[in-house]
Design an enzyme around this catalytic site. Structure first.
Site, PDB file in Angstrom:
ATOM      1  N   ARG A  78       9.000  -2.298 -15.794  1.00  0.00           N
ATOM      2  CA  ARG A  78       7.980  -3.214 -15.287  1.00  0.00           C
ATOM      3  C   ARG A  78       6.607  -2.731 -15.721  1.00  0.00           C
ATOM      4  NH1 ARG A  78       5.139  -3.217  -9.666  1.00  0.00           N
ATOM      5  NH2 ARG A  78       4.000  -5.165  -9.841  1.00  0.00           N
ATOM      6  N   HIS A 122      -2.209  -7.375 -12.290  1.00  0.00           N
ATOM      7  CA  HIS A 122      -2.207  -6.148 -11.483  1.00  0.00           C
ATOM      8  C   HIS A 122      -3.667  -5.706 -11.342  1.00  0.00           C
ATOM      9  CE1 HIS A 122       0.635  -2.732 -10.142  1.00  0.00           C
ATOM     10  NE2 HIS A 122      -0.567  -2.359  -9.754  1.00  0.00           N
ATOM     11  N   GLU A 167       0.801  -7.331  -5.402  1.00  0.00           N
ATOM     12  CA  GLU A 167       0.101  -7.006  -4.161  1.00  0.00           C
ATOM     13  C   GLU A 167      -1.204  -7.771  -3.993  1.00  0.00           C
ATOM     14  OE1 GLU A 167      -0.355  -2.790  -3.609  1.00  0.00           O
ATOM     15  OE2 GLU A 167       1.793  -2.423  -3.635  1.00  0.00           O
ATOM     16  N   ASN A 295       7.106  -3.835  -2.773  1.00  0.00           N
ATOM     17  CA  ASN A 295       6.639  -2.460  -2.979  1.00  0.00           C
ATOM     18  C   ASN A 295       6.636  -1.763  -1.628  1.00  0.00           C
ATOM     19  OD1 ASN A 295       6.127  -3.267  -5.588  1.00  0.00           O
ATOM     20  ND2 ASN A 295       3.895  -3.121  -5.436  1.00  0.00           N
ATOM     21  N   TYR A 297       6.079   2.103   0.330  1.00  0.00           N
ATOM     22  CA  TYR A 297       5.728   3.523   0.266  1.00  0.00           C
ATOM     23  C   TYR A 297       5.860   4.238   1.606  1.00  0.00           C
ATOM     24  CZ  TYR A 297       4.031   2.704  -4.440  1.00  0.00           C
ATOM     25  OH  TYR A 297       3.959   2.390  -5.767  1.00  0.00           O
ATOM     26  N   GLU A 366       8.254  -1.366  -6.633  1.00  0.00           N
ATOM     27  CA  GLU A 366       7.619  -0.041  -6.617  1.00  0.00           C
ATOM     28  C   GLU A 366       8.123   0.754  -5.418  1.00  0.00           C
ATOM     29  OE1 GLU A 366       3.303   0.085  -6.633  1.00  0.00           O
ATOM     30  OE2 GLU A 366       3.208  -1.570  -8.068  1.00  0.00           O
TER      31      GLU A 366
HETATM   32  C1  GBH Z   1       0.618   0.236  -5.217  1.00  0.00           C
HETATM   33  O1  GBH Z   1      -0.304   0.028  -4.227  1.00  0.00           O
HETATM   34  C2  GBH Z   1       0.047  -0.299  -6.496  1.00  0.00           C
HETATM   35  O2  GBH Z   1       0.689  -1.476  -6.919  1.00  0.00           O
HETATM   36  C3  GBH Z   1       0.004   0.701  -7.593  1.00  0.00           C
HETATM   37  O3  GBH Z   1      -0.844   0.233  -8.597  1.00  0.00           O
HETATM   38  C4  GBH Z   1      -0.397   2.031  -7.022  1.00  0.00           C
HETATM   39  O4  GBH Z   1      -0.599   2.983  -8.034  1.00  0.00           O
HETATM   40  C5  GBH Z   1       0.685   2.498  -6.102  1.00  0.00           C
HETATM   41  O5  GBH Z   1       0.997   1.541  -5.157  1.00  0.00           O
HETATM   42  C6  GBH Z   1       0.388   3.794  -5.382  1.00  0.00           C
HETATM   43  O6  GBH Z   1      -0.690   3.661  -4.500  1.00  0.00           O
HETATM   44  O7  GBH Z   1      -7.539   4.189   1.083  1.00  0.00           O
HETATM   45  O8  GBH Z   1      -8.677   2.096   1.303  1.00  0.00           O
HETATM   46  O9  GBH Z   1      -8.634   3.226  -0.816  1.00  0.00           O
HETATM   47  C7  GBH Z   1       0.105   0.391  -2.935  1.00  0.00           C
HETATM   48  C8  GBH Z   1      -0.977   0.021  -1.983  1.00  0.00           C
HETATM   49  C9  GBH Z   1      -3.298   0.134  -2.127  1.00  0.00           C
HETATM   50  C10 GBH Z   1      -2.072   1.913  -1.216  1.00  0.00           C
HETATM   51  C11 GBH Z   1      -4.515   1.008  -2.152  1.00  0.00           C
HETATM   52  C12 GBH Z   1      -3.294   2.787  -1.273  1.00  0.00           C
HETATM   53  C13 GBH Z   1      -5.664   2.757  -0.977  1.00  0.00           C
HETATM   54  C14 GBH Z   1      -6.484   2.099   0.068  1.00  0.00           C
HETATM   55  N1  GBH Z   1      -2.108   0.892  -2.195  1.00  0.00           N
HETATM   56  N2  GBH Z   1      -4.437   1.976  -1.077  1.00  0.00           N
HETATM   57  S1  GBH Z   1      -7.928   2.977   0.435  1.00  0.00           S
END
Ligand code: GBH
Length: 459
Positions: A78, A122, A167, A295, A297, A366
């Site tokens: 992807r 993205h 997202e 996605n 996490y 993801e």
């Molecule tokens: C995904 O976002 C993304 O699709 C990917 O690009 C990214 O690299 C990956 O996960 C890992 O993070 O603390 O206010 O700055 C997951 C959602 C959005 C979580 C941004 C972390 C930071 C918010 N992410 N967030 S902030």
């Protein structure tokens, strides 16, 4: 090896990346500026002032990266297409050199026996469109559909799987309300309008992809598992608002053709009397999809809290009277995110319970973890914690499948260490270490583990 979870035949394993996070070559071959170029070049926005100007130099090194994917043994890869490479000004002339890069990448993947899965957006909006209002205005959704048609017309015969948006929560709420993502705005109705126009853009892009004969079309959401900090009615109500803000704003229109019934209790006057919704939008947004990309996490624990901003006129769309609480008793990753695989199972089962047959087959687009990797002089990383994270989350995914959720594939985030948005290069999610001074790639232990896990499925 007995600690590998086992998946049904045909289940696909993959790896994921995104254009701005890996490509670099920000000014080459006619690429226009995106909101992330502007944002990352604005002092104070990203860690160390990091930008995606060079990133992993994937634009030049893609054959080496495809070779890493082939050796890893993945079925599918992807990646995302940078809109400003293809349409540098966001509308108007198409840049053939930009399309050609993705065409070469796709051919390289196909030659390696890897199925390409392309994400159209993205987060790298052409800056020219932001200058005209960005996702706050409907025009951006229309330009997005035109760009989708161009790309699908060029690559549609070779790319079987398409993801309209990655997202959209981040594009709208982090970009126009929290302000921690480009374009860095902090607004109320602007962010809600952005969310709606992203949904409209998704619907229009689905139509464009279908007209071009795209085989599988879906969208990727970061659906969250929100847990109450306590059993109190106030904390439970806070979870409803968090679910509305993070999940229902997307899943209700897309999967059920309705706006969330809890939107008024979540946004109050920010959402009432809005004028960005039009007759017919829900039908467009809720067109059938071939799959839902998820996605995942970490879970989020929420507690009731007062508004952060007391003046209603200055409230942003993410000021929803709840606060995130630290989940105790579990390990936290280098992002300080709690590791709780059981939440992954519960999230997927919860989606199935809520939407039933309206939930399309799921691809996990993801999942992965940033760890405090220690490389030796040869760049070798023994990332035991990442291996444990992946093993446990694959096990949790298998449990969701056993409970009746139709999951067809899993993409690990990420193939390479890369530009982690506001965190710059400080956070490493890769299965492959990138030395940003030399651009040398070194597979980590997690790469070898994932490779063995995939091989074991084919036993
Ligand atoms: C995904 O976002 C993304 O699709 C990917 O690009 C990214 O690299 C990956 O996960 C890992 O993070 O603390 O206010 O700055 C997951 C959602 C959005 C979580 C941004 C972390 C930071 C918010 N992410 N967030 S902030």
């Amino acid at each position: 090896m007995s600690d590998f979870p086992s998946f049904p035949p045909g289940f696909e394993f993959g790896a994921a990346t995104a254009a701005y996070q890996i490509e670099g070559a920000a000014q080459e071959d006619g690429r226009g500026p995106s909101i992330w170029d502007t944002y990352s070049h604005t002092p104070g926005r990203t860690a160390n002032g990091d930008t995606g100007d060079v990133a992993c130099d994937h634009y030049h090194r893609y054959p080496e990266d495809v070779a890493l994917l082939r050796d890893l043994g993945v079925d599918t890869y992807r990646f995302s297409i940078a809109w400003p490479r293809v349409v540098p000004d966001g509308s108007g002339p198409v840049n053939p050199a930009g399309l050609d890069f993705y065409s070469r990448l796709v051919d390289e993947l196909l030659a390696a026996g890897i199925t390409p899965a392309a994400t159209l957006y993205h987060w790298d909006l052409p800056q020219a469109l932001e200058d005209r209002g960005g996702w706050r205005v409907r025009e951006t959704a229309e330009r997005f559909a035109e760009y989708a048609a161009v790309v699908a017309g060029h690559l549609g015969d070779r790319v079987p799987r398409w993801i309209t948006l990655n997202e959209p929560w981040c594009s709208s709420f982090l970009g126009y309300s929290v302000g921690r993502h480009a374009p860095g705005a902090q607004e109320g109705r602007g962010a809600l309008a952005a969310a709606h126009h992203l949904l409209v853009g998704h619907g229009l892009a689905v139509q464009a992809l279908r007209s071009a004969g795209a085989r599988e079309v879906g969208i990727t959401l970061n659906v969250d598992r929100n847990l109450p900090a306590s059993g109190s009615p106030a904390d439970r109500a806070a979870v409803v608002r968090a679910d509305t803000l993070h999940n229902l704003v997307w899943t209700e229109p897309i999967l059920a053709g309705r706006y969330p019934e809890t939107e008024e209790e979540t946004w109050g006057e920010l959402i009432t009397g809005q004028d960005f919704r039009r007759e017919g939008d829900l039908g467009l947004i809720s067109q059938p999809l071939d799959f839902l990309g998820v996605n995942f996490y970490r879970p989020i624990v929420v507690a009731d809290a007062p508004y952060r901003e007391s003046d209603p006129a200055r409230r942003v769309a993410t000021d929803n009277r709840y606060a995130e609480v630290r989940l105790e008793g579990v390990r936290h990753t280098a992002m300080d995110w709690p590791v709780d695989p059981g939440s992954f199972t519960e999230l997927l089962v919860g989606l199935k319970e809520r939407y039933g047959d309206a939930l399309p087959p799921v691809h996990i687009t993801e999942n992965g973890s940033a760890e405090d990797d220690k490389a030796d002089a040869d760049g070798v990383v023994h990332d035991h914690d990442r291996v444990t994270y992946l093993r446990d989350h694959l096990g949790a995914l298998r449990a969701a499948m056993d409970a009746g959720v139709d999951v067809r594939g899993y993409y690990v985030w990420s193939l390479l260490d890369n530009f982690e948005w506001a965190f710059g290069y400080d956070r490493r999610f890769g299965l492959v270490r990138v030395d940003y001074d030399t651009q040398r790639r070194t597979p980590k232990d997690s790469y070898h583990w994932y490779k063995a896990m995939i091989a074991a499925q084919r036993g």
